[in-house]
Design an enzyme around this catalytic site. Sequence first.
Site, PDB file in Angstrom:
ATOM      1  N   ILE A   1      39.671  44.535  53.275  1.00 22.29           N
ATOM      2  CA  ILE A   1      39.873  44.138  52.023  1.00 22.29           C
ATOM      3  C   ILE A   1      39.216  45.599  51.384  1.00 22.29           C
ATOM      4  O   ILE A   1      38.277  45.534  50.781  1.00 22.29           O
ATOM      5  CB  ILE A   1      39.286  43.024  51.401  1.00 22.29           C
ATOM      6  CG1 ILE A   1      39.617  42.123  52.197  1.00 22.29           C
ATOM      7  CG2 ILE A   1      39.942  43.004  49.899  1.00 22.29           C
ATOM      8  CD1 ILE A   1      39.411  40.484  51.662  1.00 22.29           C
ATOM      9  N   PRO A   2      39.980  46.826  51.399  1.00 31.02           N
ATOM     10  CA  PRO A   2      39.056  48.023  50.905  1.00 31.02           C
ATOM     11  C   PRO A   2      39.356  47.967  49.365  1.00 31.02           C
ATOM     12  O   PRO A   2      40.408  47.527  48.876  1.00 31.02           O
ATOM     13  CB  PRO A   2      39.964  49.186  51.408  1.00 31.02           C
ATOM     14  CG  PRO A   2      41.184  48.590  52.207  1.00 31.02           C
ATOM     15  CD  PRO A   2      40.920  47.158  52.436  1.00 31.02           C
ATOM     16  N   HIS A   3      38.286  48.270  48.592  1.00 32.30           N
ATOM     17  CA  HIS A   3      38.120  48.494  47.257  1.00 32.30           C
ATOM     18  C   HIS A   3      37.231  49.248  47.123  1.00 32.30           C
ATOM     19  O   HIS A   3      36.449  49.617  47.660  1.00 32.30           O
ATOM     20  CB  HIS A   3      38.056  47.100  46.585  1.00 32.30           C
ATOM     21  CG  HIS A   3      36.797  46.442  47.136  1.00 32.30           C
ATOM     22  ND1 HIS A   3      36.551  45.829  48.475  1.00 32.30           N
ATOM     23  CD2 HIS A   3      35.379  46.130  46.654  1.00 32.30           C
ATOM     24  CE1 HIS A   3      35.396  45.296  48.582  1.00 32.30           C
ATOM     25  NE2 HIS A   3      34.686  45.588  47.595  1.00 32.30           N
ATOM     26  N   GLY A   4      37.166  49.698  45.563  1.00 33.89           N
ATOM     27  CA  GLY A   4      36.405  50.785  45.019  1.00 33.89           C
ATOM     28  C   GLY A   4      34.897  50.316  44.709  1.00 33.89           C
ATOM     29  O   GLY A   4      34.501  49.078  44.807  1.00 33.89           O
TER      30      GLY A   4
END
Length: 155
Positions: free
Chosen positions: A70-73
């Site tokens: 779950i890539p996120h900033g």
Amino acid sequence: MSDEEAQKPLTELLAPASIRLDSSATGRDDAIRQTGAALVEAGAVDPSYVDAMLERENSVSTFVGEGVAIPHGTLAGKDAVKDDAIVVLRFPDGVDWDGNPVSVAVGIAAKGNGHIALLSQLATVLLDPEKAAALRNATTPDQVYELLASSEDDE
């Protein structure tokens, strides 16, 4: 952020064009860039958010298990978020994510502290082995919507 905003169903944050079930990536960073690009195309984030996603990954892996990341900033990247959204990219050939095989990347963008609510909602789907397997094997956007909607029914 209001409670109502925090409880927005996952299916409302996912545009049909943000479901890409036949992607391929050369590696983790390429998969993150593609996931970020999908968020940019959805109008959810400025392009600078993609750098914040890579920065997050370099400090803490967003691999959650069951073939899913779950890539996120980073927190610093949240200024680049225009609107809450999720994108789903499926990599049928898999991606080496720091030694873990990933076949689905769910990119998230949220204003304020909304990413925490999004992560917890997604976790109910993605950490269920049957639902995660169904997501890894999804071949139509409808199947993705059904899986995310099933998590809403469980709450």
